[in-house]
Design an enzyme around this catalytic site. Structure first.
Site, PDB file in Angstrom:
ATOM      1  CG  HIS A 284      46.438  34.004  43.507  1.00  0.00           C
ATOM      2  ND1 HIS A 284      47.573  34.567  44.044  1.00  0.00           N
ATOM      3  CD2 HIS A 284      46.413  34.377  42.199  1.00  0.00           C
ATOM      4  CE1 HIS A 284      48.201  35.265  43.105  1.00  0.00           C
ATOM      5  NE2 HIS A 284      47.520  35.162  41.973  1.00  0.00           N
TER       6      HIS A 284
ATOM      7  CD  GLU B 124      47.344  41.404  37.495  1.00  0.00           C
ATOM      8  OE1 GLU B 124      48.083  41.487  38.492  1.00  0.00           O
ATOM      9  OE2 GLU B 124      46.182  40.921  37.547  1.00  0.00           O
TER      10      GLU B 124
HETATM   11  N1  HPA Z   1      47.520  40.044  40.777  1.00  0.00           N
HETATM   12  C1  HPA Z   1      48.182  40.379  41.886  1.00  0.00           C
HETATM   13  N2  HPA Z   1      47.927  39.841  43.060  1.00  0.00           N
HETATM   14  C2  HPA Z   1      46.983  38.919  43.151  1.00  0.00           C
HETATM   15  C3  HPA Z   1      46.270  38.519  42.043  1.00  0.00           C
HETATM   16  C4  HPA Z   1      46.555  39.121  40.783  1.00  0.00           C
HETATM   17  O1  HPA Z   1      45.973  38.836  39.724  1.00  0.00           O
HETATM   18  N3  HPA Z   1      45.399  37.585  42.472  1.00  0.00           N
HETATM   19  C5  HPA Z   1      45.609  37.404  43.792  1.00  0.00           C
HETATM   20  N4  HPA Z   1      46.563  38.225  44.214  1.00  0.00           N
HETATM   21 ZN    ZN Z   2      47.686  36.127  40.166  1.00  0.00          ZN
END
Ligand code: HPA
Ligand code: ZN
Length: 343
Positions: free
Chosen positions: A22, A203
């Site tokens: 990101h 995640e």
């Molecule tokens: N997960 C979800 N959204 C995000 C992440 C992440 O690891 N990093 C930046 N935005």
């Molecule tokens: Zn990410």
């Protein structure tokens, strides 16, 4: 003749592609304060050290709160170009040869920064990346999944004049309670426009979100995806279809997705035949850039040179590069390994 053992400072990073990065997550404290001053923005931290002390996260949301707050310093095309230049300089040192870079337009348009400022600022830096840093690049526009489906559609339409700069769409931000299926329509529209599709899934969210990303959004890659390991059928499918997973080990530890790097499922994922890659996610916040992640998993999980080579090759295999460029980069990994054997 035996040569002297390489010193740690002589570490030559493997050539690699970074596929989960990101750009807003590369905002280092030093640049944040410099941009705050340039733009007359007051940060709620007196010093860089005070800011760094806030980098202690309990979960994804606790990180996102700081990540979005610091974006207040990003206002002009120059700011976005400077941010991308700073990342590219770091990435070059880390052996990154190709970077597919996420950005979060809604986090900027919500503050009154036009999407054109974001895209054109980033693109200005990326246009020089091959020449200046020897890094090929792509841009991936992410939708914030904790915003509405209507907002994602509106963002996609606002981005239409800039689609020649954008390779893929993605999905990020707070995962739990915001399943991929919420964004069926905007992903269909993106595919119709010829864009590739990726999504963060598995995640913090369950394996079911990975199924949805595949079956409802038709994604080409899954970002993170570590929780797929809770579902045997899903693992079998991801392996059979060689769906790439962009895993981010240091991120997983910092956001407490995994307790300890030594417990990371990366070896089991590789053993299961998954097309796994290693990436940095938000390196300014999570303690390491691309090669730092390679080194960390090598040390914590005892990965050998062969496995590290596999991870480097996987990064190019999983990229959106054309076949000729992919082959050229894969040959660089071969050459790097041949060179390492002679040392
Ligand atoms: N997960 C979800 N959204 C995000 C992440 C992440 O690891 N990093 C930046 N935005
Ligand atoms: Zn990410």
């Amino acid at each position: 003749m035996a040569s002297a053992p390489a010193s740690p400072s002589a570490h030559r990073p493997l050539p690699k592609a970074e596929l989960h990065l990101h750009i807003e997550g590369t905002l280092e404290p030093g640049l944040a304060f410099a941009l705050a001053e340039r733009n007359g923005v007051t940060l709620p931290y007196a010093t860089e050290d005070a800011l760094r002390r806030a980098y202690s996260f309990t979960d994804l949301q606790s990180f996102l709160d700081l990540y979005y707050a610091l974006m207040a310093v990003l206002r002009t095309e120059d700011d976005f170009a400077d941010l991308a230049h700073a990342y590219l300089a770091r990435a070059k040192e880390q052996g990154v040869r190709h970077a597919e870079i996420f950005f979060d337009p809604q986090a900027h348009t919500a503050r009154g920064v036009p999407i054109g400022t974001v895209v054109e600022g980033l693109a200005r830096a990326l246009d020089t990346a091959e020449q200046t840093y020897g890094i090929s690049t792509r841009l991936i526009m992410c939708f914030l999944r904790d915003q509405s489906a209507a907002s994602a559609l509106e963002t996609f339409e606002a981005a239409r004049p800039h689609l020649d700069r954008i390779t893929a769409v993605g999905l990020d931000s707070a995962e739990v309670g915001n399943p991929p299926s919420k964004f069926r329509e905007v992903f269909a529209r993106a595919r119709e426009a010829g864009l590739k599709c990726v999504a963060h899934a598995g995640e913090e969210g369950p394996a079911a979100y990975v199924w949805e990303a595949l079956d409802v959004l038709g994604v080409d890659r899954i970002d993170h995806g570590v929780r797929c390991m809770e579902d045997e059928r899903l693992v079998a499918r991801l392996a059979a279809e060689q769906v790439p997973l962009t895993v981010c080990p240091l991120s997983n530890v910092r956001l407490r997705v995994i307790d300890d790097l030594a417990d990371h499922p990366l070896p089991e994922m590789l053993d299961a035949g998954l097309l796994v890659t290693v990436n940095s996610d938000d390196p300014a916040y999570f303690g390491g850039y691309a090669d730092d992640n390679f080194t960390a998993v090598r040390d914590a999980l005892g990965l050998g040179a062969e496995t590290l080579g596999t991870l480097a090759r996987n990064s190019f295999r999983a990229s959106f590069l054309d076949e000729a460029t992919r082959a050229r980069y894969l040959a660089e990994v071969d050459a790097h390994e041949a060179g390492a054997q002679q040392e």
